[in-house]
Design a protein around this motif. Structure first.
Motif, PDB file in Angstrom:
ATOM      1  N   ASP A 234       0.822  -1.213   0.000  1.00  0.00           N
ATOM      2  CA  ASP A 234       0.000   0.000   0.000  1.00  0.00           C
ATOM      3  C   ASP A 234       0.859   1.268   0.000  1.00  0.00           C
ATOM      4  N   GLY A 235       1.892   1.252  -0.797  1.00  0.00           N
ATOM      5  CA  GLY A 235       2.717   2.443  -0.949  1.00  0.00           C
ATOM      6  C   GLY A 235       3.694   2.699   0.169  1.00  0.00           C
ATOM      7  N   LYS A 236       3.873   1.761   1.053  1.00  0.00           N
ATOM      8  CA  LYS A 236       4.805   1.936   2.179  1.00  0.00           C
ATOM      9  C   LYS A 236       5.832   0.816   2.175  1.00  0.00           C
ATOM     10  N   ALA A 237       7.045   1.158   2.615  1.00  0.00           N
ATOM     11  CA  ALA A 237       8.090   0.156   2.772  1.00  0.00           C
ATOM     12  C   ALA A 237       7.894  -0.579   4.087  1.00  0.00           C
ATOM     13  N   LEU A 238       7.973  -1.891   4.050  1.00  0.00           N
ATOM     14  CA  LEU A 238       7.830  -2.706   5.254  1.00  0.00           C
ATOM     15  C   LEU A 238       9.172  -2.950   5.928  1.00  0.00           C
ATOM     16  N   GLU A 239      10.242  -2.508   5.290  1.00  0.00           N
ATOM     17  CA  GLU A 239      11.589  -2.697   5.818  1.00  0.00           C
ATOM     18  C   GLU A 239      12.368  -1.388   5.655  1.00  0.00           C
ATOM     19  N   SER A 240      13.405  -1.243   6.444  1.00  0.00           N
ATOM     20  CA  SER A 240      14.221  -0.028   6.363  1.00  0.00           C
ATOM     21  C   SER A 240      15.394  -0.185   5.414  1.00  0.00           C
ATOM     22  N   GLU A 241      15.691  -1.424   5.018  1.00  0.00           N
ATOM     23  CA  GLU A 241      16.820  -1.663   4.122  1.00  0.00           C
ATOM     24  C   GLU A 241      16.446  -2.677   3.045  1.00  0.00           C
ATOM     25  N   TRP A 242      17.144  -2.584   1.907  1.00  0.00           N
ATOM     26  CA  TRP A 242      16.947  -3.518   0.812  1.00  0.00           C
ATOM     27  C   TRP A 242      17.668  -4.837   1.118  1.00  0.00           C
ATOM     28  N   ARG A 243      17.079  -5.922   0.667  1.00  0.00           N
ATOM     29  CA  ARG A 243      17.645  -7.252   0.890  1.00  0.00           C
ATOM     30  C   ARG A 243      18.333  -7.758  -0.383  1.00  0.00           C
ATOM     31  N   SER A 244      19.510  -8.360  -0.232  1.00  0.00           N
ATOM     32  CA  SER A 244      20.216  -8.932  -1.381  1.00  0.00           C
ATOM     33  C   SER A 244      19.514 -10.191  -1.870  1.00  0.00           C
ATOM     34  N   GLU A 245      19.411 -10.332  -3.189  1.00  0.00           N
ATOM     35  CA  GLU A 245      18.791 -11.490  -3.816  1.00  0.00           C
ATOM     36  C   GLU A 245      19.764 -12.120  -4.801  1.00  0.00           C
ATOM     37  N   MET A 246      19.315 -13.167  -5.487  1.00  0.00           N
ATOM     38  CA  MET A 246      20.157 -13.854  -6.460  1.00  0.00           C
ATOM     39  C   MET A 246      20.524 -12.921  -7.618  1.00  0.00           C
ATOM     40  N   PRO A 247      21.814 -12.641  -7.844  1.00  0.00           N
ATOM     41  CA  PRO A 247      22.204 -11.757  -8.956  1.00  0.00           C
ATOM     42  C   PRO A 247      21.710 -12.305 -10.292  1.00  0.00           C
ATOM     43  N   ILE A 248      21.480 -11.403 -11.237  1.00  0.00           N
ATOM     44  CA  ILE A 248      21.059 -11.860 -12.556  1.00  0.00           C
ATOM     45  C   ILE A 248      22.282 -12.348 -13.330  1.00  0.00           C
ATOM     46  N   PRO A 249      22.097 -13.294 -14.251  1.00  0.00           N
ATOM     47  CA  PRO A 249      23.254 -13.876 -14.959  1.00  0.00           C
ATOM     48  C   PRO A 249      24.015 -12.877 -15.810  1.00  0.00           C
ATOM     49  N   ARG A 250      23.310 -11.865 -16.309  1.00  0.00           N
ATOM     50  CA  ARG A 250      23.963 -10.888 -17.179  1.00  0.00           C
ATOM     51  C   ARG A 250      23.450  -9.507 -16.821  1.00  0.00           C
ATOM     52  N   VAL A 296      16.891 -13.921 -22.575  1.00  0.00           N
ATOM     53  CA  VAL A 296      15.686 -13.922 -21.742  1.00  0.00           C
ATOM     54  C   VAL A 296      15.956 -14.831 -20.537  1.00  0.00           C
ATOM     55  N   TYR A 297      15.718 -14.293 -19.330  1.00  0.00           N
ATOM     56  CA  TYR A 297      15.922 -15.070 -18.106  1.00  0.00           C
ATOM     57  C   TYR A 297      14.649 -15.058 -17.271  1.00  0.00           C
ATOM     58  N   VAL A 298      14.453 -16.150 -16.515  1.00  0.00           N
ATOM     59  CA  VAL A 298      13.281 -16.255 -15.657  1.00  0.00           C
ATOM     60  C   VAL A 298      13.710 -16.732 -14.271  1.00  0.00           C
ATOM     61  N   LEU A 299      13.066 -16.175 -13.247  1.00  0.00           N
ATOM     62  CA  LEU A 299      13.320 -16.545 -11.855  1.00  0.00           C
ATOM     63  C   LEU A 299      12.049 -17.132 -11.276  1.00  0.00           C
ATOM     64  N   GLY A 300      12.149 -18.345 -10.723  1.00  0.00           N
ATOM     65  CA  GLY A 300      10.970 -19.033 -10.211  1.00  0.00           C
ATOM     66  C   GLY A 300      11.077 -19.411  -8.750  1.00  0.00           C
ATOM     67  N   ASP A 301      10.375 -20.476  -8.367  1.00  0.00           N
ATOM     68  CA  ASP A 301      10.286 -20.896  -6.967  1.00  0.00           C
ATOM     69  C   ASP A 301      11.638 -21.268  -6.369  1.00  0.00           C
ATOM     70  N   ASP A 302      12.528 -21.830  -7.187  1.00  0.00           N
ATOM     71  CA  ASP A 302      13.813 -22.275  -6.646  1.00  0.00           C
ATOM     72  C   ASP A 302      14.819 -21.129  -6.517  1.00  0.00           C
ATOM     73  N   ARG A 303      14.387 -19.898  -6.870  1.00  0.00           N
ATOM     74  CA  ARG A 303      15.236 -18.718  -6.752  1.00  0.00           C
ATOM     75  C   ARG A 303      16.512 -18.853  -7.582  1.00  0.00           C
ATOM     76  N   ARG A 304      16.422 -19.576  -8.682  1.00  0.00           N
ATOM     77  CA  ARG A 304      17.538 -19.699  -9.605  1.00  0.00           C
ATOM     78  C   ARG A 304      17.124 -19.148 -10.959  1.00  0.00           C
ATOM     79  N   TRP A 305      18.024 -18.414 -11.584  1.00  0.00           N
ATOM     80  CA  TRP A 305      17.738 -17.876 -12.907  1.00  0.00           C
ATOM     81  C   TRP A 305      17.923 -18.966 -13.959  1.00  0.00           C
TER      82      TRP A 305
END
Length: 413
Positions: A234-250, A296-305
């Protein structure tokens, strides 16, 4: 003196006869060798992607090769692809021309943000296009410390999230500041800044989190692969910092980022971009090498590109040039690899479709002209696009004029 007497008598000395014979033999040898190489090159020309338009899967293999013989037919990376005819209808012109602007459709409204008017002038406001009324109106300002181009944008249907981007004209560096717009109240609020500034990052809302990935680093040229997410509601951040995720392959900027079938996709883009000229007080742009890709890359349930079938040709500057329709992604325009001889940028004039069921790409139409950084929407069977930088004419695919034109065509998939 013997040679003089032979010449005077009209006869040739034995040594000169031998020389003439050797010259004739050498000429005959040159002719035979030349004929051999001509036959060899002619037979290989049929297989060379630079003499005939190759199949789609051959286009990517030709990347990086250089043309050295003028006049040869360019491959499909650099040429217009065969496309069905579409009837386009001119609609209301945008209030200002835009290059590298951003857009989000909410119901029958297209919110168009920021962008260049010229290389020396950037927009700091939002224009709104009403599809139903075919009219522009409701202009309002952006925050003064918000980026003016190459911003990451996503929406949940009411709130528009704006992340990082370039602040100012020419080739200034990106900033990390981020904001959210309530489209019902027209109020802006701040979000936690991105960990580091990014230029044209891929941005999308997915599973309750705002995802930001790739783009270019602070020098505007080096590709970035980092991927962060921020919980939002609803337009608000639920966290004060960004979380690192799986980097994209390219890494790199100017790619489409889409959520389809609860999967996160990133499409196309490029590595490298213009940089500020060293020592320039106005950050004047200087050209650098770029590589445009079709990945073209896709990220799914296993959090792998995972990699999906590539586009029919490399394509960039398509961040807001897409719609999702009937389990298909439709991409309008863009820009591909530079011409291998002239080094000029080549714009894309095709409308591409990626069927998410069959995982196949097709070319479903041609645009009124080639154009990049289009801002695209869809309503009641009509495909719309507005703004961008168009070509120099039917015979010259290089970019010229920044426009605010708006067009639509019937689209049934």
């Amino acid at each position: 003196m013997v040679g003089i007497r032979y010449a005077a008598s009209g006869k040739h000395s034995p040594s000169r006869r031998y020389v003439l014979v050797l010259v004739c033999i050498a000429l005959l040898g040159v002719v035979l060798v030349s004929d051999f190489f001509w036959a060899s090159s002619s037979s290989s020309a049929a297989a060379s992607p630079y003499f005939s338009v190759p199949k789609i899967d051959e286009v990517r293999n030709a990347k990086g090769l250089k043309l050295s013989v003028p006049g040869r037919e360019l491959n499909a990376t650099f040429a217009d692809l065969p496309a069905p005819h579409l009837e386009w209808e001119a609609m209301a012109e945008a209030p200002v021309p835009r290059l590298d602007g951003s857009a989000i459709q909410i119901k029958d409204l297209l919110y168009v943000l920021a962008g260049y008017g010229t290389i020396d002038y950037v927009h700091s406001h939002v224009d709104v296009y009403n599809f139903s009324a075919n009219s522009w109106g409701g202009r309002f300002d952006m925050p003064k410390d918000m980026a003016h181009s190459h911003i990451g944008v996503a929406s949940d249907g009411r709130y528009i999230y704006v992340v990082s981007g370039q602040y100012g004209p020419q080739c200034r560096a990106p900033i990390s500041r981020s904001f959210v717009l309530d489209t019902e109240t027209k109020e802006w609020h701040s979000l936690p800044p991105l960990p580091v500034p990014r230029y044209a990052p891929a941005t999308q809302l997915w599973r309750g989190r705002l995802h930001v990935m790739g783009g270019s680093k602070e020098d505007r040229h080096e590709p970035a692969t980092e991927h962060w997410s921020l919980g939002v509601k609803d337009g608000k951040a639920l966290e004060s910092e960004w979380r690192s995720e799986m980097p994209i392959p390219r890494g790199g900027p100017h790619r489409a980022c889409i959520v389809a079938n609860d999967r996160l996709l990133v499409i196309g883009g490029q590595e490298g971009d213009f940089m500020a000229k060293p020592g320039s007080p106005i950050f004047k742009c200087s050209r650098r090498h770029e590589v445009v890709y079709a990945d073209v890359y896709v990220l799914g349930d296993d959090r792998r590109w995972k990699e999906l079938p590539p586009m029919p040709k490399p394509n960039s500057h398509i961040e807001f040039a897409w719609i999702l329709l009937n389990n298909s992604i439709v991409i309008v325009g863009g820009t591909t690899e530079k011409h291998p001889l002239t080094k000029k940028m080549i714009l894309v004039g095709e409308v591409l479709r990626f069927d998410l069921g069959s995982m196949e790409w097709t070319v479903i139409g041609r645009m009124p002209y080639r154009i990049k950084t289009t801002l695209v929407g869809f309503l009641d069977g009509w495909l719309y696009f507005t703004s961008g930088q168009r070509d120099r004419g039917p015979d010259d695919p290089s970019p010229r004029k920044v426009v605010g034109s708006t067009w639509r065509t019937r689209l049934r998939l």
